[in-house]
Motif scaffolding. Structure first.
Motif, PDB file in Angstrom:
ATOM      1  N   HIS A 265      38.522  31.923  49.212  1.00 50.07           N
ATOM      2  CA  HIS A 265      38.812  31.897  50.650  1.00 50.07           C
ATOM      3  C   HIS A 265      39.655  30.682  51.013  1.00 50.07           C
ATOM      4  CE1 HIS A 265      38.277  31.708  54.971  1.00 50.07           C
ATOM      5  NE2 HIS A 265      37.636  30.558  54.860  1.00 50.07           N
ATOM      6  N   SER A 271      47.981  33.065  51.240  1.00 47.24           N
ATOM      7  CA  SER A 271      47.253  33.590  52.398  1.00 47.24           C
ATOM      8  C   SER A 271      45.896  32.930  52.583  1.00 47.24           C
ATOM      9  CB  SER A 271      47.060  35.106  52.259  1.00 47.24           C
ATOM     10  OG  SER A 271      46.278  35.401  51.103  1.00 47.24           O
ATOM     11  N   GLN A 332      34.270  35.523  58.622  1.00 47.67           N
ATOM     12  CA  GLN A 332      34.407  36.798  59.314  1.00 47.67           C
ATOM     13  C   GLN A 332      34.581  37.928  58.297  1.00 47.67           C
ATOM     14  OE1 GLN A 332      34.009  36.965  62.772  1.00 47.67           O
ATOM     15  NE2 GLN A 332      33.339  34.879  62.213  1.00 47.67           N
ATOM     16  N   PRO A 333      34.263  39.175  58.691  1.00 48.65           N
ATOM     17  CA  PRO A 333      34.354  40.287  57.731  1.00 48.65           C
ATOM     18  C   PRO A 333      35.714  40.392  57.052  1.00 48.65           C
ATOM     19  CG  PRO A 333      33.171  40.988  59.684  1.00 48.65           C
ATOM     20  CD  PRO A 333      33.679  39.610  59.974  1.00 48.65           C
ATOM     21  N   GLU A 334      36.805  40.176  57.811  1.00 51.42           N
ATOM     22  CA  GLU A 334      38.129  40.293  57.191  1.00 51.42           C
ATOM     23  C   GLU A 334      38.378  39.142  56.206  1.00 51.42           C
ATOM     24  OE1 GLU A 334      38.612  38.380  61.305  1.00 51.42           O
ATOM     25  OE2 GLU A 334      37.487  40.042  60.376  1.00 51.42           O
ATOM     26  N   GLU A 335      37.868  37.953  56.510  1.00 50.65           N
ATOM     27  CA  GLU A 335      37.994  36.828  55.581  1.00 50.65           C
ATOM     28  C   GLU A 335      37.194  37.094  54.311  1.00 50.65           C
ATOM     29  OE1 GLU A 335      38.549  32.919  58.437  1.00 50.65           O
ATOM     30  OE2 GLU A 335      36.530  33.786  58.254  1.00 50.65           O
ATOM     31  N   GLY A 337      36.327  40.036  53.104  1.00 55.03           N
ATOM     32  CA  GLY A 337      36.955  41.111  52.335  1.00 55.03           C
ATOM     33  C   GLY A 337      38.147  40.626  51.534  1.00 55.03           C
ATOM     34  N   LEU A 338      38.972  39.772  52.153  1.00 59.39           N
ATOM     35  CA  LEU A 338      40.140  39.238  51.444  1.00 59.39           C
ATOM     36  C   LEU A 338      39.712  38.361  50.265  1.00 59.39           C
ATOM     37  CD1 LEU A 338      43.192  38.882  51.259  1.00 59.39           C
ATOM     38  CD2 LEU A 338      43.008  37.000  52.915  1.00 59.39           C
ATOM     39  N   ASP A 385      26.840  38.528  52.903  1.00 62.63           N
ATOM     40  CA  ASP A 385      27.694  38.539  54.087  1.00 62.63           C
ATOM     41  C   ASP A 385      28.095  37.114  54.472  1.00 62.63           C
ATOM     42  OD1 ASP A 385      25.415  37.437  55.204  1.00 62.63           O
ATOM     43  OD2 ASP A 385      24.886  39.219  56.374  1.00 62.63           O
TER      44      ASP A 385
END
Length: 425
Positions: A265, A271, A332-335, A337-338, A385
């Protein structure tokens, strides 16, 4: 990871994975006990021994051994890590049997000739000189001392300083090599191994003598000798290196995979959070990223950047803010997932060649994990999570240490910023 052969004999474990579509064979030989076991005053010993065993055996001198490897187009490398010594061989399948014997001779009967030891020693001293010109390497050395003091992880495998490395002798290396006689070993092979090569490997593992006596316990990893939380290494340069880190857990711990996720992350690709905030938004970092190396215990989790002296204060403030964000804000969910996608991509990219497969097997078993331990950890990540990631960050990263290398004039202003950080950082 599916295995075609898993055999244990005495203190030696053999693992084989067939890759019949390949024409090559890769071998990785793990010997427990790396630089963390270097005796006081002899730091760098494991690294020097790993380099010296490549320079001839009792049967062949350095020139003859090098010519045999070169004539067969083989690749060979050896090096020390904190928790083990690793020897890696890559060759054509037809040459596997004789070259496996050469590696066995390097492990069992290295020549350790004074002239060859001195050559390897000079290379190490040159590498130490080069590191002293690199602000990031200087700061990394300071961070190790803050986190681990004089413990086994308190110095790099290369050594702590030139004086100790220069004082090492062939006698020291012979004594260290005797310790290999009781060290657990893992031999992992991947590639096209026919019945003959597999039988040869099995016989090789079974012919290694059993350990004499018990294996000494690993030295403590973390032995901080000071309450200091910041170290500054003055260097007359326009570049400033900032490293923020904390000692965390070992490879087998349930939180290790989450920390790897946090590393992705923060620092995996353009990114990632650190490149986006510090480089793209503020444009103030030459280099920026996150490190989380593999360790048997107490692995350091580190974020780093290098920047100009004029922007060092702002860089430190931003680095502290990003560290604090990990503790205070769930991903966050998008973080999440990435970061998961990046971690899975790294795992796949690290298993493309036979050499990578053999090294992965040897290291996992050398660290006491199952052969499919990495896959198991990734599978369990699907159940974690953002709140879980925040809990892990709060547990391991709440008390970081700061190491800086740069102009002396920056010491006071950076120390002031560090002293005014909030308690959560």
């Amino acid at each position: 990871m599916r295995l075609d052969l898993h055999h244990r004999h005495q203190r030696v474990e053999l693992l084989v994975q067939q890759r019949r579509h390949m024409r090559v064979v890769a071998l990785c030989w793990w010997i427990a006990g790396g630089s963390a076991g270097d005796p006081p005053g002899q730091r760098g010993q494991a690294h020097l021994l790993a380099g010296a065993v490549q320079r001839g055996t009792v049967r062949e001198d350095a020139v003859a051994l090098a010519e045999e490897l070169e004539s067969r187009g083989a690749y060979f490398a050896a090096g020390a890590r904190e928790d083990g010594v690793v020897l890696c061989l890559g060759c054509m399948a037809a040459d596997a049997a004789p070259l496996l014997d050469r590696v066995r001779e390097m492990v069992q009967t290295p020549r350790l000739a004074p002239r060859e030891v001195r050559r390897e020693q000079q290379l190490t001293l040159q590498a130490l000189d080069q590191q002293r010109e690199d602000p990031l390497q200087l700061a990394l050395g300071e961070l190790r001392r803050l986190l681990y003091g004089h413990g086994g992880y308190g110095h790099a495998p290369l050594g702590a300083n030139k004086a100790e490395v220069a004082a090492l002798t062939p006698s020291h290396l012979r004594q260290a090599h005797q310790g290999w006689g009781s060290s657990p070993m893992v031999i992992a092979a991947a590639g096209r191994l026919d019945q003959g090569a597999t039988a040869h490997l099995t016989a090789l593992a079974e012919d290694l003598p059993p350990g004499h006596g018990s294996t000494p316990p690993p030295p403590p990893a973390a032995l901080p000798t000071t309450a200091a939380t910041m170290a500054f290494h003055p260097q007359d340069t326009e570049q400033v290196a900032l490293l923020l880190g904390a000692a965390t857990c070992g490879l087998n711990h349930q939180d290790q995979a989450v920390l790897r996720l946090l590393q992705c992350h923060l620092g995996a690709g353009m990114s990632a959070r650190l490149p986006q905030v510090i480089r793209e938004t503020h444009g103030l970092a030459y280099e920026v990223g996150a490190l989380f190396p593999v360790r048997r215990q107490s692995a350091p989790f580190t974020v780093y950047l290098s920047t100009s002296r004029e922007r060092a204060a702002l860089a430190l403030e931003l680095l502290l803010a990003e560290w604090r964000r990990l503790l205070e804000t769930p991903l966050q969910p998008e973080e999440l997932g990435l970061a998961r996608a990046k971690l899975q991509g790294r795992e796949l990219a690290a298993l493309q060649t036979s050499g990578q497969v053999a090294e992965r097997l040897a290291l996992l078993r050398g660290y006491g994990m199952a052969a499919d331990g990495a896959e198991q950890q990734l599978a369990r990540l699907a159940q974690r999570d953002g709140a879980d990631c925040q809990r892990v960050a709060r547990h391991w990263l709440a008390q970081p240490r700061l190491a800086v290398a740069g102009p002396q004039a920056l010491a006071a202003p950076l120390e002031n910023i560090w002293s005014q950080r909030t308690d959560s950082t």
